[in-house]
Scaffold this motif. Structure first.
Motif, PDB file in Angstrom:
ATOM      1  N   VAL A 250       1.000  -1.080  -0.010  1.00 27.16           N
ATOM      2  CA  VAL A 250       0.268   0.126   0.080  1.00 27.16           C
ATOM      3  C   VAL A 250       1.271   1.129   0.054  1.00 27.16           C
ATOM      4  N   SER A 251       0.240   2.209  -0.195  1.00 31.36           N
ATOM      5  CA  SER A 251       0.876   3.462  -0.349  1.00 31.36           C
ATOM      6  C   SER A 251       1.472   4.464   1.044  1.00 31.36           C
ATOM      7  N   TYR A 252       2.318   4.540   1.164  1.00 30.74           N
ATOM      8  CA  TYR A 252       2.791   5.017   2.136  1.00 30.74           C
ATOM      9  C   TYR A 252       2.265   6.599   2.651  1.00 30.74           C
ATOM     10  N   ALA A 253       1.664   6.746   1.704  1.00 31.48           N
ATOM     11  CA  ALA A 253       0.458   8.074   2.226  1.00 31.48           C
ATOM     12  C   ALA A 253      -1.215   7.542   2.899  1.00 31.48           C
ATOM     13  N   ASP A 254      -1.542   6.448   2.181  1.00 29.67           N
ATOM     14  CA  ASP A 254      -2.496   5.548   2.890  1.00 29.67           C
ATOM     15  C   ASP A 254      -2.264   4.962   3.998  1.00 29.67           C
ATOM     16  N   ALA A 255      -0.412   4.150   4.550  1.00 29.37           N
ATOM     17  CA  ALA A 255      -0.644   3.366   5.849  1.00 29.37           C
ATOM     18  C   ALA A 255      -0.415   5.079   6.286  1.00 29.37           C
ATOM     19  N   VAL A 256       0.065   5.917   6.321  1.00 29.04           N
ATOM     20  CA  VAL A 256       0.218   7.338   7.573  1.00 29.04           C
ATOM     21  C   VAL A 256      -1.453   7.421   7.947  1.00 29.04           C
ATOM     22  N   PHE A 257      -2.416   7.508   6.835  1.00 34.60           N
ATOM     23  CA  PHE A 257      -3.672   7.980   7.162  1.00 34.60           C
ATOM     24  C   PHE A 257      -4.335   7.001   8.124  1.00 34.60           C
ATOM     25  N   ASN A 258      -4.637   5.792   7.594  1.00 32.25           N
ATOM     26  CA  ASN A 258      -4.806   4.673   8.875  1.00 32.25           C
ATOM     27  C   ASN A 258      -4.376   4.475  10.186  1.00 32.25           C
ATOM     28  N   THR A 259      -2.870   4.879  10.661  1.00 31.59           N
ATOM     29  CA  THR A 259      -2.003   4.944  11.505  1.00 31.59           C
ATOM     30  C   THR A 259      -2.642   6.223  12.255  1.00 31.59           C
ATOM     31  N   SER A 260      -2.919   7.007  11.465  1.00 30.71           N
ATOM     32  CA  SER A 260      -3.307   8.129  12.908  1.00 30.71           C
ATOM     33  C   SER A 260      -4.865   7.962  12.564  1.00 30.71           C
TER      34      SER A 260
ATOM     35  N   GLU B  49     -17.394  11.463  20.315  1.00 26.64           N
ATOM     36  CA  GLU B  49     -17.192  12.399  19.074  1.00 26.64           C
ATOM     37  C   GLU B  49     -16.165  12.840  18.039  1.00 26.64           C
ATOM     38  N   ALA B  50     -15.735  12.093  18.258  1.00 24.58           N
ATOM     39  CA  ALA B  50     -13.787  11.783  17.179  1.00 24.58           C
ATOM     40  C   ALA B  50     -14.439  10.526  16.654  1.00 24.58           C
ATOM     41  N   LEU B  51     -15.593   9.656  16.767  1.00 25.80           N
ATOM     42  CA  LEU B  51     -15.831   8.337  15.900  1.00 25.80           C
ATOM     43  C   LEU B  51     -15.825   8.573  14.707  1.00 25.80           C
ATOM     44  N   PHE B  52     -16.736   9.274  14.335  1.00 24.85           N
ATOM     45  CA  PHE B  52     -16.909   9.717  12.720  1.00 24.85           C
ATOM     46  C   PHE B  52     -15.155   9.421  12.002  1.00 24.85           C
ATOM     47  N   ASP B  53     -14.141  10.348  12.200  1.00 21.70           N
ATOM     48  CA  ASP B  53     -12.883  10.238  11.701  1.00 21.70           C
ATOM     49  C   ASP B  53     -12.377   9.774  11.978  1.00 21.70           C
ATOM     50  N   ALA B  54     -12.050   8.889  13.385  1.00 21.63           N
ATOM     51  CA  ALA B  54     -11.488   7.362  13.714  1.00 21.63           C
ATOM     52  C   ALA B  54     -11.922   6.211  12.931  1.00 21.63           C
ATOM     53  N   THR B  55     -12.870   5.975  12.341  1.00 20.83           N
ATOM     54  CA  THR B  55     -13.540   5.131  11.574  1.00 20.83           C
ATOM     55  C   THR B  55     -13.332   5.467   9.746  1.00 20.83           C
ATOM     56  N   ASP B  56     -12.459   6.023   9.337  1.00 15.64           N
ATOM     57  CA  ASP B  56     -11.913   5.948   7.869  1.00 15.64           C
ATOM     58  C   ASP B  56     -11.330   5.140   7.873  1.00 15.64           C
ATOM     59  N   ASP B  57     -11.025   5.101   6.856  1.00 18.42           N
ATOM     60  CA  ASP B  57     -10.274   3.910   6.167  1.00 18.42           C
ATOM     61  C   ASP B  57      -9.352   4.043   4.764  1.00 18.42           C
ATOM     62  N   ARG B  58      -8.608   3.656   4.049  1.00 18.84           N
ATOM     63  CA  ARG B  58      -7.848   3.712   3.122  1.00 18.84           C
ATOM     64  C   ARG B  58      -6.949   2.267   2.823  1.00 18.84           C
ATOM     65  N   LEU B  59      -7.143   1.284   3.970  1.00 20.93           N
ATOM     66  CA  LEU B  59      -6.162   0.140   3.490  1.00 20.93           C
ATOM     67  C   LEU B  59      -6.760  -0.899   3.701  1.00 20.93           C
ATOM     68  N   HIS B  60      -8.012  -0.794   3.476  1.00 22.68           N
ATOM     69  CA  HIS B  60      -8.844  -2.005   2.672  1.00 22.68           C
ATOM     70  C   HIS B  60     -10.436  -2.763   2.545  1.00 22.68           C
ATOM     71  N   GLN B  61     -11.081  -1.580   2.822  1.00 23.28           N
ATOM     72  CA  GLN B  61     -12.613  -1.027   2.016  1.00 23.28           C
ATOM     73  C   GLN B  61     -12.635  -1.309   0.876  1.00 23.28           C
ATOM     74  N   GLN B  62     -12.082   0.001   0.112  1.00 22.73           N
ATOM     75  CA  GLN B  62     -11.729  -0.343  -1.609  1.00 22.73           C
ATOM     76  C   GLN B  62     -11.547  -1.163  -1.966  1.00 22.73           C
TER      77      GLN B  62
END
Length: 271
Positions: A166-176, A190-203
């Motif tokens: 996976v790309s470095y950017a996507d890895a950083v995105f999911n790690t954060s 209140e941070a649950l919405f942002d915390a549940t975003d994903d770029r590593l597997h769902q797409q």
């Protein structure tokens, strides 16, 4: 994270030769009812390693966790077999050793750690023989609404859809987001919405369950933190109490079975 959705299993040693598995609930008509049942196999194999050969057994399983839906049914089965083996043999085996054995069987500690310890668990491992896990209490305002589709998907099939890199950017995105999710579940819902975003597997798994991905997007458009549960195809909405009804209605309207669950502070229980 452990949810208040449990299977109950009991074991009785008998003098007669043979393994009987009596199943009610999920899988009652499809799962093996003899020694080929997963819990029976794990129980007998482990008990033999710990000094007890079991030839006669009645296993009663009352199943509530859906199978093949990304909700941890296999982790629950592995742990049931291991904990029953420890109880029947009176082996001096710690929970940490149970976790290691369960990880060997499951292939990773994510689900078995939550199932064993309860709460929100953070697990690390270098390999299946070097596993560590910590359980943290979940904020009392956090609720989960799961959407269970009719179809199933094997974990092996879902894993096969992931890229090797996976790309470095996507890895950083999911790690954060993973770090933020710890804070969201324990202190800042209140941070649950942002915390549940994903770029590593769902797409990458969209083709396997497009309706599940559509439901995740629908929930997120309504401001509800949502993601694929485990490897899928179930969807989990992590939100606060005031949005539970909206989440449930959206899930039901999408022809998924909606179930509202509280996080469980306790893991596996042995009576």
């Amino acid at each position: 994270m452990a949810l208040d959705l449990r299977d109950t299993v009991s074991a009785q040693l008998i003098d007669a030769h043979g393994i009987q598995v009596r199943i009610s609930g999920v899988g009652a008509t499809t799962l093996p009812n003899d020694g080929n049942h997963l819990i029976a196999r794990v129980l007998r194999t482990t008990a033999l390693e710990w000094g007890m050969e079991i030839d006669g057994l009645i296993l009663k399983c009352n199943n509530f966790i859906p199978h093949g839906k990304g909700l941890g049914s296999s982790a629950a089965a592995y742990l049931a077999g291991l904990l029953l083996a420890r109880d029947l043999t009176q082996a001096r085996v710690t929970d940490a050793e149970i976790l290691q054995r369960a990880t060997e069987l499951e292939g990773h500690p994510d689900n078995v750690a939550a199932c064993l310890y309860g709460g929100m668990t953070i697990a690390t491992w270098n390999d299946v023989r070097d596993v560590k896990a910590v359980s943290l209490p979940v904020h009392t305002d956090v609720m989960a609404v799961i959407g269970v589709p009719a179809g199933e998907l094997s974990t092996e099939q879902a894993r096969g859809l992931l890229p090797e890199k996976v790309s470095y950017a996507d890895a950083v995105f999911n790690t954060s987001r993973a770090a933020l999710l710890v804070a969201a579940l324990t202190h800042s819902p209140e941070a649950l919405f942002d915390a549940t975003d994903d770029r590593l597997h769902q797409q990458y798994r969209r083709m396997a369950y497009p309706k599940s991905i559509e439901l995740v997007q629908l929930l997120r458009e309504a401001g509800i933190g949502a993601a694929i549960s485990g490897a899928g195809p179930s969807v989990i909405a992590l939100t606060t109490r005031e949005k539970v009804t909206i989440a449930s209605e959206l899930i039901t309207a999408s022809e998924f079975q909606a179930q509202t669950l509280k996080p469980s502070r306790t893991g596996a229980l042995v009576y």
